[in-house]
Design an enzyme around this catalytic site. Structure first.
Site, PDB file in Angstrom:
ATOM      1  N   ARG A  69       0.821  -1.071  -0.006  1.00 55.87           N
ATOM      2  CA  ARG A  69      -0.164  -0.011  -0.108  1.00 55.87           C
ATOM      3  C   ARG A  69       1.142   1.118  -0.178  1.00 55.87           C
ATOM      4  O   ARG A  69       0.434   2.207  -0.455  1.00 55.87           O
ATOM      5  CB  ARG A  69      -1.023  -0.082   1.131  1.00 55.87           C
ATOM      6  N   GLU A 106       4.109 -10.265  13.644  1.00 56.31           N
ATOM      7  CA  GLU A 106       3.310 -10.910  14.518  1.00 56.31           C
ATOM      8  C   GLU A 106       2.865 -12.341  14.373  1.00 56.31           C
ATOM      9  O   GLU A 106       3.112 -13.148  15.177  1.00 56.31           O
ATOM     10  CB  GLU A 106       2.053 -10.337  15.117  1.00 56.31           C
TER      11      GLU A 106
HETATM   12  P1  5GP Z   1       3.753  -2.968  11.211  1.00 53.46           P
HETATM   13  O1  5GP Z   1       5.088  -3.301  10.423  1.00 53.46           O
HETATM   14  O2  5GP Z   1       3.981  -1.538  11.545  1.00 53.46           O
HETATM   15  O3  5GP Z   1       3.251  -3.888  12.316  1.00 53.46           O
HETATM   16  O4  5GP Z   1       2.656  -3.132  10.067  1.00 53.46           O
HETATM   17  C1  5GP Z   1       2.544  -2.087   9.011  1.00 53.46           C
HETATM   18  C2  5GP Z   1       2.438  -2.941   7.830  1.00 53.46           C
HETATM   19  O5  5GP Z   1       1.286  -3.814   7.665  1.00 53.46           O
HETATM   20  C3  5GP Z   1       1.962  -1.691   6.544  1.00 53.46           C
HETATM   21  O6  5GP Z   1       3.095  -2.220   5.557  1.00 53.46           O
HETATM   22  C4  5GP Z   1       0.580  -1.829   6.410  1.00 53.46           C
HETATM   23  O7  5GP Z   1       0.338  -1.581   5.142  1.00 53.46           O
HETATM   24  C5  5GP Z   1       0.203  -2.916   7.014  1.00 53.46           C
HETATM   25  N1  5GP Z   1      -0.820  -2.893   7.992  1.00 53.46           N
HETATM   26  C6  5GP Z   1      -0.927  -3.286   9.317  1.00 53.46           C
HETATM   27  N2  5GP Z   1      -2.022  -2.928  10.007  1.00 53.46           N
HETATM   28  C7  5GP Z   1      -2.892  -2.396   8.955  1.00 53.46           C
HETATM   29  C8  5GP Z   1      -4.125  -1.842   8.856  1.00 53.46           C
HETATM   30  O8  5GP Z   1      -4.793  -1.880  10.004  1.00 53.46           O
HETATM   31  N3  5GP Z   1      -4.720  -1.154   7.838  1.00 53.46           N
HETATM   32  C9  5GP Z   1      -3.877  -1.167   6.705  1.00 53.46           C
HETATM   33  N4  5GP Z   1      -4.201  -0.343   5.673  1.00 53.46           N
HETATM   34  N5  5GP Z   1      -2.571  -1.703   6.575  1.00 53.46           N
HETATM   35  C10 5GP Z   1      -2.082  -2.313   7.774  1.00 53.46           C
END
Ligand code: 5GP
Length: 180
Positions: A69, A106
């Site tokens: 995204r 996770e």
């Molecule tokens: P992180 O690595 O910070 O845990 O997760 C972020 C990554 O997972 C980003 O690339 C994001 O696109 C995706 N992601 C995690 N949770 C969500 C969410 O609730 N909505 C969206 N659109 N993407 C998420």
């Protein structure tokens, strides 16, 4: 302001996605598809993120966008700034020589990759994604840029799930347009 309210109203909360029982579900998945479908809000989101980068990092030379995204926002921002765009992808998607770093998730590990010649030594980079959750994805991407001797000026996301404190894991500031 009004634009931020409009963008916020188009971030849809979805329970039990991508799977029941994992972190995102406790917090709700934030679906950006309604925003992408709304031309005024989508362009406002790109404009606001671009303005922040222009004001904060006038010396930026490259936008790095994250699979998948981050590819919806990064290129529009790069074009407006008049700089190039470099994709970070999940393993096995990029042709040619790549560098890769594991990304702690996770529910297991994901490898993130960048083309080996994507960033020149000393090049100043801003990393763009749609959302900051635990920070694992942005942290790994910062490491990929730094491994190639690029300089990460900062990270920029549309939305931050502040309760997970992902920003605290990053070596640079992360700006978010909206927060939970
Ligand atoms: P992180 O690595 O910070 O845990 O997760 C972020 C990554 O997972 C980003 O690339 C994001 O696109 C995706 N992601 C995690 N949770 C969500 C969410 O609730 N909505 C969206 N659109 N993407 C998420």
């Amino acid at each position: 302001n009004e634009k931020k309210k409009l963008i916020s109203s188009l971030m849809r909360k979805i329970p039990d996605f991508p799977k029941p029982g994992i972190l995102f579900c406790l917090i709700f998945y934030r679906d950006i598809c309604p925003l992408l479908k709304h031309p005024e809000a989508f362009s406002a989101a790109i404009d606001l993120l671009t303005s922040h980068i222009k004001d904060t990092y006038p010396n930026v030379e490259l936008i790095v966008g994250l699979d998948a995204r981050g590819f919806l926002f990064g290129p529009g921002i790069a074009i407006k700034l008049g700089v190039g765009f470099v994709p970070v992808r999940k393993q096995g998607k990029l042709p040619g020589e790549t560098v890769s770093i594991p990304c702690e998730k996770e529910y297991g590990k994901d490898m993130l990759e960048m083309q080996k010649d994507a960033i020149a030594s000393g090049q100043k980079v801003v990393i763009v994604d749609d959302l900051l959750a635990t920070g694992g994805t942005l942290l790994t991407s910062c490491k990929l840029v730094e491994q190639q001797e690029g300089i990460v000026l900062g990270c920029v996301v549309l939305f931050e799930l502040t309760e997970l404190n992902g920003a605290g894991r990053l070596p640079v500031k992360c700006f978010s347009l909206l927060q939970s």
